[in-house]
Design a protein around this motif. Sequence first.
Motif, PDB file in Angstrom:
ATOM      1  N   UNK A   1      18.958  -1.114  -3.206  1.00 21.27           N
ATOM      2  CA  UNK A   1      17.986  -2.044  -3.255  1.00 21.27           C
ATOM      3  C   UNK A   1      16.951  -1.708  -4.377  1.00 21.27           C
ATOM      4  N   UNK A   2      16.625  -2.425  -5.264  1.00 23.27           N
ATOM      5  CA  UNK A   2      15.320  -2.131  -6.330  1.00 23.27           C
ATOM      6  C   UNK A   2      14.533  -3.175  -6.773  1.00 23.27           C
ATOM      7  N   UNK A   3      13.450  -3.172  -7.122  1.00 19.75           N
ATOM      8  CA  UNK A   3      12.965  -4.388  -7.743  1.00 19.75           C
ATOM      9  C   UNK A   3      13.447  -4.894  -8.966  1.00 19.75           C
TER      10      UNK A   3
ATOM     11  N   UNK B   1       0.894  -1.063   0.084  1.00 15.81           N
ATOM     12  CA  UNK B   1      -0.009  -0.071  -0.141  1.00 15.81           C
ATOM     13  C   UNK B   1       0.780   1.233   0.030  1.00 15.81           C
ATOM     14  N   UNK B   2       1.868   1.169   0.761  1.00 17.89           N
ATOM     15  CA  UNK B   2       2.818   2.360   0.678  1.00 17.89           C
ATOM     16  C   UNK B   2       3.522   2.802  -0.500  1.00 17.89           C
ATOM     17  N   UNK B   3       3.916   1.587  -1.201  1.00 18.79           N
ATOM     18  CA  UNK B   3       4.486   1.784  -2.268  1.00 18.79           C
ATOM     19  C   UNK B   3       3.591   2.231  -3.339  1.00 18.79           C
ATOM     20  N   UNK B   4       2.300   1.872  -3.385  1.00 24.19           N
ATOM     21  CA  UNK B   4       1.475   2.481  -4.459  1.00 24.19           C
ATOM     22  C   UNK B   4       1.047   3.793  -4.132  1.00 24.19           C
ATOM     23  N   UNK B   5       0.928   4.153  -2.889  1.00 24.12           N
ATOM     24  CA  UNK B   5       0.687   5.610  -2.425  1.00 24.12           C
ATOM     25  C   UNK B   5       1.616   6.414  -2.947  1.00 24.12           C
ATOM     26  N   UNK B   6       3.087   6.184  -2.862  1.00 21.44           N
ATOM     27  CA  UNK B   6       3.995   6.928  -3.081  1.00 21.44           C
ATOM     28  C   UNK B   6       4.320   7.389  -4.521  1.00 21.44           C
ATOM     29  N   UNK B   7       4.160   5.864  -5.172  1.00 18.05           N
ATOM     30  CA  UNK B   7       4.424   6.191  -6.685  1.00 18.05           C
ATOM     31  C   UNK B   7       3.299   6.418  -7.685  1.00 18.05           C
TER      32      UNK B   7
ATOM     33  N   UNK C   1      16.050 -13.176   3.262  1.00 17.26           N
ATOM     34  CA  UNK C   1      15.372 -12.317   1.941  1.00 17.26           C
ATOM     35  C   UNK C   1      14.157 -11.536   2.461  1.00 17.26           C
ATOM     36  N   UNK C   2      13.678 -11.880   3.696  1.00 21.76           N
ATOM     37  CA  UNK C   2      12.480 -11.164   4.209  1.00 21.76           C
ATOM     38  C   UNK C   2      12.796  -9.754   4.449  1.00 21.76           C
ATOM     39  N   UNK C   3      14.074  -9.487   5.095  1.00 24.48           N
ATOM     40  CA  UNK C   3      14.770  -7.992   5.534  1.00 24.48           C
ATOM     41  C   UNK C   3      14.913  -7.542   4.024  1.00 24.48           C
ATOM     42  N   UNK C   4      15.243  -8.158   3.004  1.00 24.34           N
ATOM     43  CA  UNK C   4      15.473  -7.416   1.651  1.00 24.34           C
ATOM     44  C   UNK C   4      14.219  -6.979   1.057  1.00 24.34           C
ATOM     45  N   UNK C   5      13.202  -8.063   1.154  1.00 23.96           N
ATOM     46  CA  UNK C   5      11.982  -7.331   0.458  1.00 23.96           C
ATOM     47  C   UNK C   5      11.144  -6.350   1.327  1.00 23.96           C
ATOM     48  N   UNK C   6      11.381  -6.241   2.452  1.00 29.62           N
ATOM     49  CA  UNK C   6      10.581  -5.031   3.206  1.00 29.62           C
ATOM     50  C   UNK C   6      11.285  -3.822   2.840  1.00 29.62           C
ATOM     51  N   UNK C   7      12.404  -3.538   2.291  1.00 29.78           N
ATOM     52  CA  UNK C   7      13.209  -2.436   2.045  1.00 29.78           C
ATOM     53  C   UNK C   7      12.091  -1.629   0.849  1.00 29.78           C
ATOM     54  N   UNK C   8      12.345  -0.420   0.961  1.00 32.45           N
ATOM     55  CA  UNK C   8      11.662   0.466  -0.455  1.00 32.45           C
ATOM     56  C   UNK C   8      12.501   0.480  -1.408  1.00 32.45           C
ATOM     57  N   UNK C   9      11.965   0.690  -2.606  1.00 36.29           N
ATOM     58  CA  UNK C   9      12.990   0.966  -3.898  1.00 36.29           C
ATOM     59  C   UNK C   9      13.771   2.000  -3.672  1.00 36.29           C
TER      60      UNK C   9
ATOM     61  N   UNK D   1       1.890   0.059  -8.845  1.00 34.81           N
ATOM     62  CA  UNK D   1       2.769  -1.070  -8.154  1.00 34.81           C
ATOM     63  C   UNK D   1       4.113  -1.250  -8.637  1.00 34.81           C
ATOM     64  N   UNK D   2       5.599  -0.905  -7.762  1.00 37.92           N
ATOM     65  CA  UNK D   2       6.540  -1.069  -8.273  1.00 37.92           C
ATOM     66  C   UNK D   2       7.224  -2.236  -8.054  1.00 37.92           C
ATOM     67  N   UNK D   3       6.614  -3.109  -7.122  1.00 42.50           N
ATOM     68  CA  UNK D   3       7.235  -4.484  -6.924  1.00 42.50           C
ATOM     69  C   UNK D   3       8.280  -4.429  -5.563  1.00 42.50           C
ATOM     70  N   UNK D   4       8.626  -5.637  -5.257  1.00 38.63           N
ATOM     71  CA  UNK D   4       9.434  -5.842  -3.904  1.00 38.63           C
ATOM     72  C   UNK D   4      10.979  -5.721  -4.350  1.00 38.63           C
ATOM     73  N   UNK D   5      11.398  -5.339  -3.443  1.00 37.66           N
ATOM     74  CA  UNK D   5      13.223  -4.994  -3.653  1.00 37.66           C
ATOM     75  C   UNK D   5      13.817  -6.634  -3.586  1.00 37.66           C
ATOM     76  N   UNK D   6      14.783  -6.600  -4.469  1.00 39.48           N
ATOM     77  CA  UNK D   6      15.676  -7.881  -4.481  1.00 39.48           C
ATOM     78  C   UNK D   6      17.031  -7.364  -4.479  1.00 39.48           C
ATOM     79  N   UNK D   7      18.160  -8.111  -3.851  1.00 37.50           N
ATOM     80  CA  UNK D   7      19.453  -8.034  -3.511  1.00 37.50           C
ATOM     81  C   UNK D   7      20.126  -8.311  -4.872  1.00 37.50           C
TER      82      UNK D   7
END
Length: 400
Positions: A216-218, A101-107, A187-195, A110-116
């Motif tokens: 980090x970015x999707x 929800x926060x990702x959609x509100x900001x941009x 991986x959970x710590x990575x995915x909770x990061x913002x783009x 839907x931008x996706x979840x981050x990956x290392x």
Amino acid sequence: MNSLELGDIPFLQEAVAVVGYPQGGDNISVTKGVVSRVEPTQYAHGATQLMAIQIDAAINPGNSGGPAIMGDKVAGVAFQNLSGAENIGYIIPVPVIKRFISGVEESGKYSGFCSLGISCQATENIQIRECFGMRPEMTGVLVSRINPLSDAYKILKKDDILLEFDGVPIANDGTVPFRNRERITFDHLVSMKKPEETAVIKVLRDGKEHELNVTLRPLQPLVPVHQFDKLPSYYIFAGFVFIPLTQPYLHEFGEDWYNTSPRRLCERALRELPKKAGQQLVILSQVLMDDINVGYERLAELQVKKVNGVEVENLKHLCSIVENCTEENLRIDLDDERMIVLKFQNARLATSRILKRHRIPSAMSNDLVDDQASKETDEVGQGLLESPMSPSVSAGSSLA
């Protein structure tokens, strides 16, 4: 209506009620179960590995999207079950919902979840730890592969030992502490990061510890896993239908697509990484029969490597090379050392004939039509700027 509040991640053995309209009736259905696991799980619909809560309440088709309620708050959203198993369902936990929800509100999208952008191997064997110079008190995982499009590609190296992520120690099996005595993969710590957010990682390289900053970015796979809300791209020339390889295309080979789809395409779809942005694997999906392509009909389902000696980057690139061909012959090099040679002008004429016969309105999908139109407009505009008095563009000319 009174809205429900989002709660926290439920603990193991806590009771949750799943509300929805599953198959089997018209009235609202409430099924109750307990939480049996909390761990990153493959999301079947989104094809990403994110935290999920496993419950033993029945989740059937029609339950998806319904809330899972714990007390008077929402613990998650029901979304999938495990086929072939009894009473194993999954709900999307609140942290993932809030992050979405926060990702959609900001941009606004839907931008996706981050990956290392890395693949890691566990270091539970003492010999592998000794080989890479890990001291007895050290724990971490071995970096085995890095995505060339990730920021980590410029910072990490193959055979680095990843020791910590944002100050959290990583165990030899790739897990980090999570609530009480539970553990969860890092991986959970990575995915909770913002783009575009930065993470601090500690690595062991050649026996020395280093603290590095990674953005980090999707990241998109080389072969798209799904094509939601998107029409397929295609380009037809001389009866040859070119498309970018996608997993939905492979799924057309049936439920057992992993074994029935073309082996080389399947392996590339699941294992290959992109080398640069915008790269696609372009394949010749089928041949619409005509005199111009007689003898080439068995070359379907092969990857297109080169056109007139130029390596193909994506479908738009292939379309551009073919449409702007100035040579007498058009040569298309395919996988398995196969090739197609066509008389270009004859092939161009044959294309319109084939499209008419098969009642296909356009030789290319809308995304390629728009791209070609904008390119032609740019070229005409550039020509006008460079030679405003050029006789080739007179006052009475009209641009197609």
